[in-house]
Design a protein around this motif. Structure first.
Motif, short mmCIF file in Angstrom:
data_model
loop_
_atom_site.label_atom_id
_atom_site.label_comp_id
_atom_site.label_asym_id
_atom_site.label_seq_id
_atom_site.Cartn_x
_atom_site.Cartn_y
_atom_site.Cartn_z
N ASN A 1 -10.66 -97.38 -48.59
CA ASN A 1 -11.89 -97.16 -47.83
C ASN A 1 -13.08 -97.82 -48.53
O ASN A 1 -13.95 -98.42 -47.88
N ALA A 2 -13.11 -97.73 -49.86
CA ALA A 2 -14.21 -98.33 -50.60
C ALA A 2 -14.17 -99.86 -50.51
O ALA A 2 -15.20 -100.52 -50.56
N ALA A 3 -12.95 -100.40 -50.35
CA ALA A 3 -12.80 -101.85 -50.23
C ALA A 3 -12.88 -102.32 -48.78
O ALA A 3 -12.66 -103.50 -48.49
N ASN A 4 -13.18 -101.40 -47.86
CA ASN A 4 -13.25 -101.70 -46.43
C ASN A 4 -11.91 -102.23 -45.91
O ASN A 4 -11.86 -103.15 -45.09
N LEU A 5 -10.84 -101.63 -46.40
CA LEU A 5 -9.49 -102.00 -45.97
C LEU A 5 -8.70 -100.74 -45.61
O LEU A 5 -7.62 -100.49 -46.13
N PRO A 6 -9.23 -99.91 -44.71
CA PRO A 6 -8.60 -98.62 -44.44
C PRO A 6 -7.19 -98.70 -43.90
O PRO A 6 -6.39 -97.77 -44.09
N SER A 7 -6.83 -99.80 -43.23
CA SER A 7 -5.53 -99.86 -42.58
C SER A 7 -4.37 -100.09 -43.53
O SER A 7 -3.22 -99.88 -43.17
N ILE A 8 -4.63 -100.49 -44.78
CA ILE A 8 -3.51 -100.83 -45.66
C ILE A 8 -2.65 -99.63 -46.01
O ILE A 8 -1.47 -99.79 -46.35
N VAL A 9 -3.20 -98.43 -45.91
CA VAL A 9 -2.40 -97.26 -46.23
C VAL A 9 -1.33 -97.02 -45.16
O VAL A 9 -0.44 -96.18 -45.35
N ARG A 10 -1.40 -97.76 -44.04
CA ARG A 10 -0.37 -97.65 -43.01
C ARG A 10 0.69 -98.74 -43.15
O ARG A 10 1.65 -98.80 -42.38
N ASN A 11 0.50 -99.64 -44.12
CA ASN A 11 1.50 -100.68 -44.34
C ASN A 11 2.78 -100.09 -44.92
O ASN A 11 2.84 -98.89 -45.21
N THR A 12 3.79 -100.90 -45.12
CA THR A 12 5.01 -100.45 -45.78
C THR A 12 4.67 -99.92 -47.16
O THR A 12 3.94 -100.56 -47.94
N TRP A 13 5.18 -98.72 -47.48
CA TRP A 13 5.04 -98.14 -48.81
C TRP A 13 6.39 -98.22 -49.51
O TRP A 13 7.45 -98.11 -48.88
N TRP A 14 6.35 -98.37 -50.84
CA TRP A 14 7.57 -98.48 -51.63
C TRP A 14 7.61 -97.37 -52.67
O TRP A 14 6.59 -97.03 -53.27
N LEU A 15 8.81 -96.81 -52.88
CA LEU A 15 9.03 -95.84 -53.94
C LEU A 15 9.78 -96.54 -55.06
O LEU A 15 10.89 -97.04 -54.85
N ASP A 16 9.15 -96.62 -56.23
CA ASP A 16 9.71 -97.30 -57.40
C ASP A 16 10.61 -96.30 -58.13
O ASP A 16 10.13 -95.36 -58.76
N ILE A 17 11.92 -96.51 -58.04
CA ILE A 17 12.90 -95.57 -58.59
C ILE A 17 13.69 -96.29 -59.67
O ILE A 17 14.62 -97.05 -59.39
N GLU A 18 13.29 -96.06 -60.92
CA GLU A 18 13.97 -96.72 -62.02
C GLU A 18 14.09 -95.78 -63.21
O GLU A 18 13.41 -94.74 -63.26
N SER A 19 14.92 -96.15 -64.15
CA SER A 19 15.30 -95.26 -65.25
C SER A 19 14.12 -94.80 -66.09
O SER A 19 14.18 -93.76 -66.74
N GLY A 20 13.03 -95.58 -66.12
CA GLY A 20 11.89 -95.21 -66.94
C GLY A 20 11.11 -94.02 -66.43
O GLY A 20 10.26 -93.47 -67.14
N GLY A 21 11.36 -93.58 -65.19
CA GLY A 21 10.64 -92.46 -64.62
C GLY A 21 11.06 -91.15 -65.25
O GLY A 21 12.08 -91.06 -65.94
N SER A 22 10.28 -90.11 -65.03
CA SER A 22 10.55 -88.80 -65.65
C SER A 22 11.60 -88.04 -64.87
O SER A 22 11.34 -86.99 -64.29
N TRP A 23 12.83 -88.59 -64.84
CA TRP A 23 13.90 -87.98 -64.06
C TRP A 23 14.61 -86.87 -64.86
O TRP A 23 14.68 -86.92 -66.08
N THR A 24 15.14 -85.88 -64.14
CA THR A 24 15.94 -84.84 -64.78
C THR A 24 17.37 -85.36 -64.94
O THR A 24 17.72 -86.44 -64.46
N GLY A 25 18.20 -84.57 -65.57
CA GLY A 25 19.60 -84.95 -65.71
C GLY A 25 20.44 -84.52 -64.52
O GLY A 25 21.67 -84.69 -64.53
N ASN A 26 19.79 -83.97 -63.49
CA ASN A 26 20.50 -83.49 -62.31
C ASN A 26 20.24 -84.44 -61.14
O ASN A 26 19.12 -84.49 -60.62
N GLY A 27 21.25 -85.21 -60.74
CA GLY A 27 21.08 -86.20 -59.68
C GLY A 27 20.67 -85.60 -58.36
O GLY A 27 19.90 -86.20 -57.61
#
Length: 644
Positions: free
Chosen positions: A518-544
């Motif tokens: 909104n501050a950048a006057n680009l309100p529509s970008i939040v409706r674009n494709t979003w990605w979830l970055d799922i990699e080993s460095g994240g704070s994952w538990t040992g339970n899949g």
């Protein structure tokens, strides 16, 4: 996944014409059909795509294959062909910008909608025309559009052969230039115009009619029409099996193809014939093996050595070098497909908190941007808050700068994890706890975040906005993330801690992105494709299973906020390790786009799924992008990416 097609429009005709055509040395047009399911081995392609395609629905829906989408008329608050805020008229055409960073759609009434880096240069309403009715209506409905080579203009064409030019698109003539009087009058068209195709340099165009007639303007060369083959249009002694519905030109403008509603393809000039739906054993619009729905359009590969056809149900047929990148043929869609365009392979970058001062220095048609990485994502905070580099008026070389580079082409991503322990109750992790909170001894102290983000609870020192409506019970189970959670034996109305944690991570990232957008006057970008970055460095538990629940919570949260497309960054190996033991094999929503790093061989091997087990598609998704290396041209190591 299977492709659909039409009917055998020209196969029987070809046999009867062979002797006549051979005698006058005219190349023979051929036909093909498409309509029912075909063996998977015939449908999947191991050819690496250098381009993808977009499909447009009559309701304004947009579907991308091998490329990204930047929104649809629904993104503008329009409710399709009905509902509280419907389109004035159905969508009938589409065109893409040259770098694949955006596209336009046009309605039957001449209204134009622009998305991504496509600029709106006007519509028929700009001329004072009042659509299909009113005081100054169109003489005939709009039927198609085409863009200039540099994307700074476009043409619209109506069924009577009228041409409207906008931006840097020049007017080179219309059927009226030939003395034709539209669809009626003293010298009417034999059949309505169905499309417009520009020449390679944009200094001319062809109009094509439903009877196969071709009209050339500017530097567009005439190489023949269906009448050249002895066909007598839509009636007469030797009529077309089905009307012409689309056209595409070769890259040098020395030829073109036409496609009929039954899947028959006609080639002219230096356009090579690579098959038709009849080549797949389909029998056109009727017969023993008919198409499920009529073909409605075609588009050609960048090199011109192949083409795709699309049917009204979203079934896609690929020929020559054109790879099959999936279709809508097996899915229920809200409105028929009306147009198809090729989008060139897109190259760009992904940036995160590791790239605070190493951002690209020019506009990009593809950029993945992290929205929850400290301090990269908090540029909107006041000047006294920490940020990437030295802030200037609160704006640093972080998220805000990235948005201003990528603009409407921004694809946000969330660095994901699952550790809902008390010390990590804030999904932004403890680094984002404001000054004054109990556990701020190890954090940086972002007091400004507490005043900026609507979900921050300064009393409990955590981000506790559970849903857009305040309660999980109001979350529609129809969201794909929730449905998978239900399939795993849980309830979105009473989510567990892991689902809740994933949900809050996504909401936190979405709200942060919204503030900056909104501050950048680009309100529509939040409706674009979003990605979830799922990699080993994240704070994952040992339970899949718990990790999987958190991922489903993030998917459901973004979908509940109106994000139409959620994609996933990971490798098959990491996905399998992080979600090991998850119910139903850790499945992703049907058709999920995947973004996969290149193991060092080549992006082509990842795109084609031949890079080995670790980099194979995962969760049932389809690889759409490859992260294939880094560049230091901007001062530091920035990841490079390309579309498949």
């Amino acid at each position: 996944m299977f492709r659909h097609g039409l009917k055998t429009s020209l196969r029987s005709l070809a046999i009867s014409l062979i002797l006549v055509l051979a005698a006058i040395a005219i190349p023979q047009a051929q036909g093909r059909t498409t309509s029912t399911s075909l063996p998977p081995s015939h449908l999947t392609s191991t050819t690496t795509a250098s381009a993808g395609y977009l499909l447009a629905g009559a309701d304004g829906s947009v579907y991308g294959f091998g490329t990204q989408t930047y929104g649809s008329t629904y993104s503008d608050g329009i409710t399709g062909l009905s509902g509280s805020h419907p389109l004035n008229a159905p969508i009938v055409g589409m065109a893409a910008t040259s770098n694949g960073g955006g596209y336009w759609m046009v309605g039957k009434d001449g209204g134009v909608f622009n998305f991504g880096n496509a600029t709106n240069y006007g519509s028929t309403y700009t001329y004072g025309i009042t659509g299909l009715s009113g005081s100054h209506p169109l003489n005939a409905p709009i039927v198609g559009m085409a863009a200039t080579p540099n994307g700074k203009g476009y043409w619209l064409v109506s069924a009577d052969g009228g041409v409207f030019n906008f931006g840097n698109a020049r007017f080179y003539g219309s059927t009226y230039t030939y003395g034709i009087t539209g669809l009626s009058g003293s010298h009417p068209l034999n059949a309505p115009i169905v499309g417009i195709v520009p020449t390679a340099n944009g200094q001319g165009y062809w109009l094509i009619a439903a009877d196969g007639g071709v009209f050339d303007f500017g530097n567009a060369g005439f190489y023949g029409s269906t009448y050249t083959y002895g066909i007598t249009g839509l009636s007469g002694s030797h009529p077309l099996n089905a009307p012409i519905v689309g056209m595409a030109a070769t890259s040098n403008g020395g030829g073109y193809w036409m496609v009929a509603a039954d899947g028959g393809v006609f080639d002219f000039g230096n356009a090579g014939f690579y098959g038709s739906t009849y080549s797949d054993g389909l029998t056109g619009l009727s017969g023993s093996h008919p198409l499920n729905k009529p073909v409605v359009g075609m588009t050609v590969t960048p090199g011109g050595h192949g083409y795709w056809l699309v049917a009204a149900d979203g079934g896609v047929f690929n020929f020559g070098s054109a790879p099959f990148l999936n279709s809508l043929g097996s899915q229920k869609i809200p409105a028929p497909i009306v147009a198809m365009v090729m989008v060139p392979q897109i190259h760009g970058y992904d940036v995160s908190n590791w790239n605070c001062q190493d951002l690209p220095n020019s506009p990009q048609g593809l950029m993945f941007v992290e929205t929850n990485g400290y301090p990269f994502s908090f540029d909107y905070a006041p000047p006294n808050s920490p940020s990437c580099g030295v802030p200037s008026g609160g704006i640093s070389q972080g998220l805000m700068a990235a948005l201003q580079i990528a603009g409407n082409a921004t694809q946000p991503f969330v660095y994901l994890g699952d550790n809902p322990s008390p010390s990590n109750a804030n999904p932004a992790v403890t680094d984002f706890v404001p000054s004054g909170c109990a556990n701020n001894s190890t954090d940086v102290g972002l007091a400004a975040v507490g005043t900026s983000l609507p979900g921050w609870n300064s009393t409990t020192c955590q981000y506790d906005e559970p849903t857009a409506t305040g309660t999980f019970a109001n979350t529609p189970v129809t969201t794909q993330g929730c449905q998978l959670y239900v399939d795993a034996g849980h309830s979105c109305a009473a989510p567990g801690a892991n689902f809740n944690f994933g949900w809050q991570q996504a909401i936190f990232a979405y709200d942060t992105a919204t503030l900056n957008a909104n501050a950048a006057n680009l309100p529509s970008i939040v409706r674009n494709t979003w990605w979830l970055d799922i990699e080993s460095g994240g704070s994952w538990t040992g339970n899949g299973a718990h990790n999987y629940d958190a991922i489903l919570g993030s998917i459901a949260a973004l979908e509940s906020l109106g994000v139409a497309n959620v994609g996933f960054y990971s490798t098959n190996y990491q996905w399998s390790q992080i979600t090991a033991g998850a119910p139903n094999g850790a499945a992703l929503p049907s058709g999920s786009p995947l973004w996969v790093p290149d193991p060092g061989a080549s992006p082509a091997s990842v795109c084609s799924g031949t890079a080995g087990y670790s980099y194979a598609p995962f969760g049932g998704g389809t690889i759409r992008y490859v992260q294939y290396g880094t560049t230091s041209q901007f001062g530091g190591a920035v990841d490079e990416d390309a579309s498949c």
